[in-house]
Design a protein around this motif. Structure first.
Motif, mmCIF file in Angstrom:
data_model
loop_
_atom_site.group_PDB
_atom_site.id
_atom_site.type_symbol
_atom_site.label_atom_id
_atom_site.label_comp_id
_atom_site.label_asym_id
_atom_site.label_seq_id
_atom_site.Cartn_x
_atom_site.Cartn_y
_atom_site.Cartn_z
ATOM 1 N N LEU A 270 0.832 -1.198 0.000
ATOM 2 C CA LEU A 270 0.000 0.000 0.000
ATOM 3 C C LEU A 270 0.868 1.248 0.000
ATOM 4 N N GLY A 271 1.919 1.264 0.780
ATOM 5 C CA GLY A 271 2.845 2.393 0.797
ATOM 6 C C GLY A 271 3.527 2.588 -0.545
ATOM 7 N N MET A 272 3.864 1.485 -1.212
ATOM 8 C CA MET A 272 4.495 1.579 -2.529
ATOM 9 C C MET A 272 3.535 2.164 -3.550
ATOM 10 N N VAL A 273 2.274 1.761 -3.499
ATOM 11 C CA VAL A 273 1.265 2.281 -4.430
ATOM 12 C C VAL A 273 1.041 3.773 -4.179
ATOM 13 N N ILE A 274 0.939 4.155 -2.911
ATOM 14 C CA ILE A 274 0.740 5.568 -2.582
ATOM 15 C C ILE A 274 1.924 6.396 -3.058
ATOM 16 N N SER A 275 3.126 5.880 -2.883
ATOM 17 C CA SER A 275 4.325 6.574 -3.339
ATOM 18 C C SER A 275 4.318 6.740 -4.857
ATOM 19 N N PHE A 276 3.932 5.689 -5.585
ATOM 20 C CA PHE A 276 3.880 5.745 -7.045
ATOM 21 C C PHE A 276 2.845 6.759 -7.515
ATOM 22 N N VAL A 277 1.664 6.740 -6.910
ATOM 23 C CA VAL A 277 0.600 7.675 -7.293
ATOM 24 C C VAL A 277 1.027 9.106 -6.984
ATOM 25 N N ASP B 51 -7.538 11.671 -18.229
ATOM 26 C CA ASP B 51 -6.562 11.470 -17.159
ATOM 27 C C ASP B 51 -7.237 11.436 -15.792
ATOM 28 N N HIS B 52 -8.219 12.282 -15.605
ATOM 29 C CA HIS B 52 -8.932 12.303 -14.328
ATOM 30 C C HIS B 52 -9.740 11.022 -14.131
ATOM 31 N N TYR B 53 -10.390 10.557 -15.190
ATOM 32 C CA TYR B 53 -11.134 9.295 -15.081
ATOM 33 C C TYR B 53 -10.199 8.128 -14.792
ATOM 34 N N LEU B 54 -9.054 8.116 -15.403
ATOM 35 C CA LEU B 54 -8.070 7.071 -15.148
ATOM 36 C C LEU B 54 -7.606 7.114 -13.706
ATOM 37 N N PHE B 55 -7.365 8.288 -13.184
ATOM 38 C CA PHE B 55 -6.916 8.450 -11.807
ATOM 39 C C PHE B 55 -7.979 7.971 -10.820
ATOM 40 N N ILE B 56 -9.203 8.395 -11.007
ATOM 41 C CA ILE B 56 -10.298 7.987 -10.116
ATOM 42 C C ILE B 56 -10.534 6.486 -10.203
ATOM 43 N N THR B 57 -10.498 5.920 -11.403
ATOM 44 C CA THR B 57 -10.681 4.475 -11.572
ATOM 45 C C THR B 57 -9.581 3.702 -10.868
ATOM 46 N N ALA B 58 -8.364 4.176 -10.959
ATOM 47 C CA ALA B 58 -7.250 3.505 -10.286
ATOM 48 C C ALA B 58 -7.416 3.565 -8.771
ATOM 49 N N LEU B 59 -7.830 4.704 -8.254
ATOM 50 C CA LEU B 59 -8.042 4.822 -6.812
ATOM 51 C C LEU B 59 -9.157 3.894 -6.328
ATOM 52 N N VAL B 60 -10.249 3.839 -7.061
ATOM 53 C CA VAL B 60 -11.351 2.950 -6.685
ATOM 54 C C VAL B 60 -10.898 1.487 -6.752
ATOM 55 N N GLY B 61 -10.135 1.137 -7.772
ATOM 56 C CA GLY B 61 -9.619 -0.229 -7.893
ATOM 57 C C GLY B 61 -8.701 -0.602 -6.745
ATOM 58 N N ILE B 62 -7.858 0.322 -6.340
ATOM 59 C CA ILE B 62 -6.954 0.067 -5.217
ATOM 60 C C ILE B 62 -7.737 -0.137 -3.925
ATOM 61 N N VAL B 63 -8.748 0.678 -3.701
ATOM 62 C CA VAL B 63 -9.558 0.548 -2.488
ATOM 63 C C VAL B 63 -10.312 -0.780 -2.490
ATOM 64 N N ILE B 64 -10.874 -1.178 -3.617
ATOM 65 C CA ILE B 64 -11.591 -2.452 -3.703
ATOM 66 C C ILE B 64 -10.654 -3.618 -3.449
ATOM 67 N N ALA B 65 -9.456 -3.572 -4.029
ATOM 68 C CA ALA B 65 -8.488 -4.648 -3.816
ATOM 69 C C ALA B 65 -8.059 -4.716 -2.354
ATOM 70 N N LEU B 66 -7.840 -3.564 -1.750
ATOM 71 C CA LEU B 66 -7.443 -3.542 -0.349
ATOM 72 C C LEU B 66 -8.546 -4.083 0.548
ATOM 73 N N LEU B 67 -9.779 -3.712 0.292
ATOM 74 C CA LEU B 67 -10.899 -4.244 1.061
ATOM 75 C C LEU B 67 -11.037 -5.756 0.889
ATOM 76 N N ALA B 68 -10.820 -6.246 -0.323
ATOM 77 C CA ALA B 68 -10.902 -7.683 -0.568
ATOM 78 C C ALA B 68 -9.831 -8.433 0.224
#
Length: 69
Positions: free
Chosen positions: A17-24, A41-58
């Motif tokens: 998670l820290g590595m992903v936050i650093s990359f973003v 670019d904004h849609y890509l950014f929001i989609t990536a953030l939502v995907g990361i949150v879903i993966a982390l919750l899973a």
């Protein structure tokens, strides 16, 4: 030894998670990813953030179910 691994396994979640936050953070601030104001670019950014949150919750739910069994 196995008890210590079980006790601190949440750290295994925090490292990626820290590595992903650093990359973003690097992409947004240093590379100027969102500075172009392109909607794609904004849609890509929001989609990536939502995907990361879903993966982390899973992953969290998986570890929670495993610990309750």
């Amino acid at each position: 030894m196995k008890i210590n691994i079980k006790k601190y396994r949440f750290i295994l979640l925090l490292i990626p998670l820290g590595m992903v936050i650093s990359f973003v953070d690097q992409k947004v601030t240093q590379d100027g990813f969102l500075s172009s104001n392109a909607i794609a670019d904004h849609y890509l950014f929001i989609t990536a953030l939502v995907g990361i949150v879903i993966a982390l919750l899973a992953v969290i739910l998986y570890f929670d179910q495993k610990s309750n069994s």
